[in-house]
Motif scaffolding. Structure first.
Motif, PDB file in Angstrom:
ATOM      1  N   GLU A 125      46.433  36.147  44.771  1.00 42.70           N
ATOM      2  CA  GLU A 125      45.475  35.225  45.381  1.00 42.70           C
ATOM      3  C   GLU A 125      44.633  35.935  46.440  1.00 42.70           C
ATOM      4  O   GLU A 125      43.424  35.677  46.555  1.00 42.70           O
ATOM      5  CB  GLU A 125      46.211  34.023  45.987  1.00 42.70           C
ATOM      6  N   ASN A 126      45.236  36.824  47.200  1.00 42.51           N
ATOM      7  CA  ASN A 126      44.485  37.598  48.201  1.00 42.51           C
ATOM      8  C   ASN A 126      43.473  38.530  47.540  1.00 42.51           C
ATOM      9  O   ASN A 126      42.352  38.704  48.041  1.00 42.51           O
ATOM     10  CB  ASN A 126      45.430  38.391  49.104  1.00 42.51           C
ATOM     11  N   GLN A 127      43.841  39.152  46.416  1.00 40.38           N
ATOM     12  CA  GLN A 127      42.920  40.031  45.693  1.00 40.38           C
ATOM     13  C   GLN A 127      41.735  39.228  45.158  1.00 40.38           C
ATOM     14  O   GLN A 127      40.588  39.682  45.218  1.00 40.38           O
ATOM     15  CB  GLN A 127      43.638  40.742  44.550  1.00 40.38           C
ATOM     16  N   VAL A 128      42.007  38.038  44.628  1.00 43.80           N
ATOM     17  CA  VAL A 128      40.929  37.194  44.106  1.00 43.80           C
ATOM     18  C   VAL A 128      39.997  36.798  45.240  1.00 43.80           C
ATOM     19  O   VAL A 128      38.759  36.852  45.104  1.00 43.80           O
ATOM     20  CB  VAL A 128      41.510  35.949  43.379  1.00 43.80           C
ATOM     21  N   LYS A 129      40.550  36.381  46.372  1.00 45.29           N
ATOM     22  CA  LYS A 129      39.735  35.983  47.524  1.00 45.29           C
ATOM     23  C   LYS A 129      38.896  37.164  48.011  1.00 45.29           C
ATOM     24  O   LYS A 129      37.698  37.018  48.275  1.00 45.29           O
ATOM     25  CB  LYS A 129      40.623  35.469  48.660  1.00 45.29           C
ATOM     26  N   LYS A 130      39.509  38.324  48.125  1.00 49.86           N
ATOM     27  CA  LYS A 130      38.791  39.511  48.583  1.00 49.86           C
ATOM     28  C   LYS A 130      37.664  39.851  47.611  1.00 49.86           C
ATOM     29  O   LYS A 130      36.545  40.173  48.022  1.00 49.86           O
ATOM     30  CB  LYS A 130      39.738  40.692  48.721  1.00 49.86           C
ATOM     31  N   ALA A 131      37.937  39.761  46.335  1.00 52.68           N
ATOM     32  CA  ALA A 131      36.925  40.076  45.330  1.00 52.68           C
ATOM     33  C   ALA A 131      35.746  39.101  45.430  1.00 52.68           C
ATOM     34  O   ALA A 131      34.581  39.511  45.311  1.00 52.68           O
ATOM     35  CB  ALA A 131      37.532  40.029  43.940  1.00 52.68           C
ATOM     36  N   MET A 180      26.056  42.114  33.595  1.00 53.97           N
ATOM     37  CA  MET A 180      26.421  42.114  35.001  1.00 53.97           C
ATOM     38  C   MET A 180      25.158  42.484  35.788  1.00 53.97           C
ATOM     39  O   MET A 180      24.451  43.421  35.426  1.00 53.97           O
ATOM     40  CB  MET A 180      27.516  43.135  35.292  1.00 53.97           C
ATOM     41  N   GLU A 181      24.916  41.758  36.894  1.00 53.42           N
ATOM     42  CA  GLU A 181      23.738  42.030  37.701  1.00 53.42           C
ATOM     43  C   GLU A 181      24.127  42.040  39.177  1.00 53.42           C
ATOM     44  O   GLU A 181      25.096  41.387  39.560  1.00 53.42           O
ATOM     45  CB  GLU A 181      22.674  40.939  37.469  1.00 53.42           C
ATOM     46  N   ALA A 182      23.367  42.787  39.953  1.00 51.48           N
ATOM     47  CA  ALA A 182      23.614  42.864  41.393  1.00 51.48           C
ATOM     48  C   ALA A 182      23.320  41.506  42.025  1.00 51.48           C
ATOM     49  O   ALA A 182      22.362  40.833  41.641  1.00 51.48           O
ATOM     50  CB  ALA A 182      22.746  43.934  42.018  1.00 51.48           C
ATOM     51  N   LEU A 183      24.171  41.147  42.972  1.00 52.21           N
ATOM     52  CA  LEU A 183      23.940  39.884  43.709  1.00 52.21           C
ATOM     53  C   LEU A 183      22.861  40.096  44.723  1.00 52.21           C
ATOM     54  O   LEU A 183      22.717  41.165  45.314  1.00 52.21           O
ATOM     55  CB  LEU A 183      25.230  39.441  44.411  1.00 52.21           C
ATOM     56  N   LYS A 184      22.108  39.082  44.992  1.00 54.44           N
ATOM     57  CA  LYS A 184      21.024  39.171  45.961  1.00 54.44           C
ATOM     58  C   LYS A 184      21.409  38.546  47.238  1.00 54.44           C
ATOM     59  O   LYS A 184      22.208  37.726  47.413  1.00 54.44           O
ATOM     60  CB  LYS A 184      19.779  38.501  45.421  1.00 54.44           C
ATOM     61  N   THR A 229      29.673  42.502  44.716  1.00 49.77           N
ATOM     62  CA  THR A 229      28.252  42.843  44.783  1.00 49.77           C
ATOM     63  C   THR A 229      27.577  42.615  43.446  1.00 49.77           C
ATOM     64  O   THR A 229      26.363  42.737  43.330  1.00 49.77           O
ATOM     65  CB  THR A 229      28.079  44.320  45.180  1.00 49.77           C
ATOM     66  N   MET A 230      28.358  42.298  42.427  1.00 49.03           N
ATOM     67  CA  MET A 230      27.804  42.051  41.100  1.00 49.03           C
ATOM     68  C   MET A 230      28.443  40.775  40.555  1.00 49.03           C
ATOM     69  O   MET A 230      29.546  40.409  40.930  1.00 49.03           O
ATOM     70  CB  MET A 230      28.099  43.221  40.165  1.00 49.03           C
ATOM     71  N   ALA A 231      27.692  40.135  39.638  1.00 44.67           N
ATOM     72  CA  ALA A 231      28.195  38.929  38.993  1.00 44.67           C
ATOM     73  C   ALA A 231      27.672  38.903  37.567  1.00 44.67           C
ATOM     74  O   ALA A 231      26.638  39.511  37.254  1.00 44.67           O
ATOM     75  CB  ALA A 231      27.742  37.697  39.741  1.00 44.67           C
ATOM     76  N   PHE A 232      28.363  38.207  36.705  1.00 45.67           N
ATOM     77  CA  PHE A 232      27.959  38.081  35.315  1.00 45.67           C
ATOM     78  C   PHE A 232      26.892  37.007  35.220  1.00 45.67           C
ATOM     79  O   PHE A 232      27.038  35.903  35.717  1.00 45.67           O
ATOM     80  CB  PHE A 232      29.174  37.705  34.453  1.00 45.67           C
ATOM     81  N   ASN A 233      25.777  37.366  34.562  1.00 44.21           N
ATOM     82  CA  ASN A 233      24.687  36.421  34.329  1.00 44.21           C
ATOM     83  C   ASN A 233      24.822  35.924  32.904  1.00 44.21           C
ATOM     84  O   ASN A 233      24.589  36.671  31.948  1.00 44.21           O
ATOM     85  CB  ASN A 233      23.338  37.096  34.543  1.00 44.21           C
ATOM     86  N   PRO A 234      25.168  34.647  32.708  1.00 46.03           N
ATOM     87  CA  PRO A 234      25.357  34.125  31.356  1.00 46.03           C
ATOM     88  C   PRO A 234      24.064  34.062  30.566  1.00 46.03           C
ATOM     89  O   PRO A 234      24.089  34.095  29.327  1.00 46.03           O
ATOM     90  CB  PRO A 234      25.933  32.720  31.565  1.00 46.03           C
ATOM     91  N   GLU A 235      22.888  34.008  31.241  1.00 43.20           N
ATOM     92  CA  GLU A 235      21.622  33.952  30.517  1.00 43.20           C
ATOM     93  C   GLU A 235      21.292  35.292  29.858  1.00 43.20           C
ATOM     94  O   GLU A 235      20.791  35.319  28.738  1.00 43.20           O
ATOM     95  CB  GLU A 235      20.500  33.551  31.461  1.00 43.20           C
ATOM     96  N   THR A 236      21.596  36.388  30.570  1.00 43.92           N
ATOM     97  CA  THR A 236      21.275  37.704  30.012  1.00 43.92           C
ATOM     98  C   THR A 236      22.472  38.326  29.340  1.00 43.92           C
ATOM     99  O   THR A 236      22.332  39.259  28.553  1.00 43.92           O
ATOM    100  CB  THR A 236      20.808  38.653  31.138  1.00 43.92           C
ATOM    101  N   GLY A 237      23.696  37.818  29.678  1.00 38.40           N
ATOM    102  CA  GLY A 237      24.908  38.394  29.101  1.00 38.40           C
ATOM    103  C   GLY A 237      25.276  39.707  29.727  1.00 38.40           C
ATOM    104  O   GLY A 237      26.025  40.488  29.151  1.00 38.40           O
TER     105      GLY A 237
END
Length: 180
Positions: free
Chosen positions: A155-161, A176-180, A166-174
């Protein structure tokens, strides 16, 4: 019926349960349950030799206890009763195993050391089972604590992550993209 009588749920029969209850009053509850486990299954068989064995058991209590007290004067009364009932149960409750005379000769020939050894062996069963139960409980407690620690770590690893990603999966493009 005999189980209910042995457990004190109905009045005991005068011939058997009353002397057993009175003569084993100093035994621990655990030892009394063990004694009942030896006695109760032997009732109701319809076998006259089994009935005679039960009678030999109950009639042998007083003299066996007296002999043990005379040979082991420092023994606690609860131990005298435990040892006596165990020796009687071993030899007298099974029809044909020993006659009253054979039992009397055998017990009379036992030394104080041999009686104490029998008693120590009998008590070791409970001591060993209690130690085994304690180990089982300790192992279970350790296992539960380790599972809890692993869950908390996850749970701590998930919270830390989530906090540091700094990146997240974009379901529209399929992708991983940098977070803004």
């Amino acid at each position: 019926m005999q189980l209910n009588s042995g457990l004190g749920l109905i009045p005991p029969s005068e011939e058997f349960w009353t002397p057993v209850g009175q003569l084993t009053a100093a035994m621990t509850p655990e030892d009394k349950v063990n004694l009942l486990a030896n006695i109760v299954p032997r009732f109701g068989s319809g076998d006259h030799t089994q009935e005679a064995a039960l009678e030999s058991f109950v009639s042998g209590l007083k003299p066996t206890f007296s002999l043990i007290r005379s040979k082991c004067p420092g023994m606690d009364e609860s131990d005298v009763q435990l040892l006596g009932t165990e020796l009687l149960a071993i030899e007298m409750l099974k029809p044909g195993r020993s006659t009253r005379d054979e039992f009397s000769l055998w017990v009379s020939a036992l030394t104080e050391k041999e009686m104490n050894e029998y008693l120590a062996t009998r008590k070791s069963y409970q001591i060993n089972s209690e130690a085994g139960l304690k180990k089982l409980r300790d192992d279970r407690e350790t296992e539960l604590r380790e599972q809890k620690e692993t869950q908390e770590k996850f749970e701590n690893q998930v919270k830390k992550a989530r906090d540091e990603r700094t990146m997240a999966f974009n379901p529209e493009t399929g992708k991983m993209e940098a977070l803004k």
